[in-house]
Design a protein around this motif. Sequence first.
Motif, PDB file in Angstrom:
ATOM      1  N   TYR A 211       0.967  -1.244   0.343  1.00 36.52           N
ATOM      2  CA  TYR A 211       0.298  -0.371  -0.232  1.00 36.52           C
ATOM      3  C   TYR A 211       0.866   1.097   0.366  1.00 36.52           C
ATOM      4  N   PRO A 212       0.362   2.470  -0.883  1.00 38.02           N
ATOM      5  CA  PRO A 212      -0.876   2.160  -1.657  1.00 38.02           C
ATOM      6  C   PRO A 212      -0.131   1.410  -3.432  1.00 38.02           C
ATOM      7  N   VAL A 213      -1.506   1.526  -3.828  1.00 40.69           N
ATOM      8  CA  VAL A 213      -0.864   0.365  -4.705  1.00 40.69           C
ATOM      9  C   VAL A 213       0.185   0.849  -6.110  1.00 40.69           C
ATOM     10  N   ASP A 214      -0.026   1.682  -6.236  1.00 40.89           N
ATOM     11  CA  ASP A 214       0.434   2.801  -7.446  1.00 40.89           C
ATOM     12  C   ASP A 214       2.501   3.313  -7.259  1.00 40.89           C
ATOM     13  N   GLU A 215       2.099   3.402  -5.689  1.00 34.81           N
ATOM     14  CA  GLU A 215       4.406   3.317  -5.487  1.00 34.81           C
ATOM     15  C   GLU A 215       3.734   2.332  -3.887  1.00 34.81           C
ATOM     16  N   ALA A 216       3.565   1.719  -3.657  1.00 37.98           N
ATOM     17  CA  ALA A 216       3.719   0.615  -2.443  1.00 37.98           C
ATOM     18  C   ALA A 216       4.497   1.259  -1.503  1.00 37.98           C
ATOM     19  N   ARG A 217       4.562   1.112  -0.601  1.00 36.94           N
ATOM     20  CA  ARG A 217       5.706   1.818   0.845  1.00 36.94           C
ATOM     21  C   ARG A 217       5.273   1.384   1.690  1.00 36.94           C
ATOM     22  N   GLU A 218       4.488   0.923   2.225  1.00 41.01           N
ATOM     23  CA  GLU A 218       4.594   0.350   3.334  1.00 41.01           C
ATOM     24  C   GLU A 218       3.603  -1.535   2.699  1.00 41.01           C
ATOM     25  N   GLN A 219       3.786  -2.041   3.826  1.00 44.58           N
ATOM     26  CA  GLN A 219       2.823  -3.860   4.015  1.00 44.58           C
ATOM     27  C   GLN A 219       1.578  -3.858   4.951  1.00 44.58           C
ATOM     28  N   ILE A 220       0.696  -3.779   4.392  1.00 45.25           N
ATOM     29  CA  ILE A 220      -0.439  -3.456   6.357  1.00 45.25           C
ATOM     30  C   ILE A 220      -1.212  -5.236   5.697  1.00 45.25           C
ATOM     31  N   ASP A 221      -0.877  -5.262   4.151  1.00 45.89           N
ATOM     32  CA  ASP A 221      -1.564  -6.931   4.178  1.00 45.89           C
ATOM     33  C   ASP A 221      -0.931  -7.931   4.475  1.00 45.89           C
ATOM     34  N   HIS A 222      -0.808  -9.409   5.040  1.00 41.66           N
ATOM     35  CA  HIS A 222      -0.047 -10.401   5.449  1.00 41.66           C
ATOM     36  C   HIS A 222      -0.514 -11.653   5.313  1.00 41.66           C
ATOM     37  N   ILE A 223       0.075 -12.556   5.352  1.00 39.57           N
ATOM     38  CA  ILE A 223      -0.082 -13.937   5.427  1.00 39.57           C
ATOM     39  C   ILE A 223       0.909 -14.480   6.197  1.00 39.57           C
ATOM     40  N   LEU A 224       0.210 -14.758   7.395  1.00 39.15           N
ATOM     41  CA  LEU A 224       1.119 -15.488   8.303  1.00 39.15           C
ATOM     42  C   LEU A 224       0.838 -16.736   9.407  1.00 39.15           C
ATOM     43  N   VAL A 225       1.627 -17.830   9.580  1.00 37.04           N
ATOM     44  CA  VAL A 225       1.850 -19.064   9.397  1.00 37.04           C
ATOM     45  C   VAL A 225       2.181 -19.555  10.879  1.00 37.04           C
ATOM     46  N   ARG A 226       1.183 -20.748  10.827  1.00 34.48           N
ATOM     47  CA  ARG A 226       1.939 -21.788  12.268  1.00 34.48           C
ATOM     48  C   ARG A 226       2.181 -22.894  12.025  1.00 34.48           C
ATOM     49  N   GLY A 227       2.937 -23.334  12.260  1.00 37.94           N
ATOM     50  CA  GLY A 227       2.997 -24.765  11.808  1.00 37.94           C
ATOM     51  C   GLY A 227       4.133 -24.840  10.820  1.00 37.94           C
ATOM     52  N   SER A 228       4.468 -26.041  10.946  1.00 41.76           N
ATOM     53  CA  SER A 228       5.458 -26.736   9.545  1.00 41.76           C
ATOM     54  C   SER A 228       4.615 -26.248   8.146  1.00 41.76           C
ATOM     55  N   VAL A 229       5.575 -25.290   7.270  1.00 47.85           N
ATOM     56  CA  VAL A 229       5.653 -25.902   5.942  1.00 47.85           C
ATOM     57  C   VAL A 229       6.433 -25.566   5.608  1.00 47.85           C
ATOM     58  N   ARG A 230       6.915 -25.374   4.247  1.00 45.88           N
ATOM     59  CA  ARG A 230       7.631 -24.450   3.365  1.00 45.88           C
ATOM     60  C   ARG A 230       7.578 -23.846   2.154  1.00 45.88           C
ATOM     61  N   VAL A 231       8.377 -22.817   2.603  1.00 51.39           N
ATOM     62  CA  VAL A 231       7.006 -21.481   1.489  1.00 51.39           C
ATOM     63  C   VAL A 231       8.275 -21.475   0.490  1.00 51.39           C
ATOM     64  N   GLY A 232       7.849 -20.878  -0.601  1.00 53.17           N
ATOM     65  CA  GLY A 232       8.268 -20.640  -2.315  1.00 53.17           C
ATOM     66  C   GLY A 232       8.254 -19.421  -2.636  1.00 53.17           C
ATOM     67  N   GLU A 233       7.871 -19.105  -3.838  1.00 50.46           N
ATOM     68  CA  GLU A 233       7.432 -17.642  -4.266  1.00 50.46           C
ATOM     69  C   GLU A 233       6.967 -17.285  -3.627  1.00 50.46           C
ATOM     70  N   SER A 234       6.602 -15.528  -3.948  1.00 49.78           N
ATOM     71  CA  SER A 234       6.015 -14.734  -3.590  1.00 49.78           C
ATOM     72  C   SER A 234       5.868 -13.813  -4.187  1.00 49.78           C
TER      73      SER A 234
END
Length: 252
Positions: A211-234
């Motif tokens: 955020y904001p979409v054109d010149e994104a400067r901050e991350q307020i949207d998140h994907i959080l995980v608890r537990g065992s999982v492998r993380v790939g591209e994002s």
Amino acid sequence: MRVATFNILNGRVPTDQHVDPTGLADAVKRLDADILALQEVDRNQQRSGFADLTSVAADAMGAPHHRFVAAIHGSPGVTWVASTGDEQPDSAAYGVALLSRYPVKGWEVIRLEPVPFPVPMRFKGRLRPYLVTDEPRVAVVASVETPLGDCTVVGTHLSFIPWWNVRQLRKLVRATVDCREPVVLMGDLNMEAERATHMAKMRSVASHPTYPVDEAREQIDHILVRGSVRVGESGAPALPISDHRALWVELG
């Protein structure tokens, strides 16, 4: 599998503020997520052409399992009332949605109360604090059968009031403490990543400004995980609608 979260701004194109269901469908197709959390979702609102935006997204995604949960019923600028879950299914509403290509074994709704009084906040360009009124929030929880096994997925949109959204996040974490792991919590949390991971005791698996979409400067949207999982591209692509970027990650 690919999971994603997207605050869709009720399907609006930020350049001229018109609602574009076709743009929403295009955005969802581009994301190509297996599980998708949406925020600021309209249903039967005049401003979005009385469309069911959850259904638009589900059709575009090919997601037979989906749930819209209203945080508020009524029309903006007229009358907003907190949703209780007992309203008529065709009433005008606004809230969050969770969509899945994989089978969902069960759904749960967690209602998050607003701050019960106006709160002074400072905004850029204003010399004095401005009193704001918070609104009800909600989370939807799904138990999903995925290629990784059964997992718990939470989609939500938290308050913009800093100390209150922490309280809401902690409530969600407590509510999922006994859920099957991995637990994936996604949405517009209205807080920075360090604060979100610290308060939730979960790890962030996608670090990109949203955020904001054109010149994104901050991350307020998140994907959080608890537990065992492998993380790939994002990634965090700018899409045809919204003032936010979407956020996605490959989990394995």
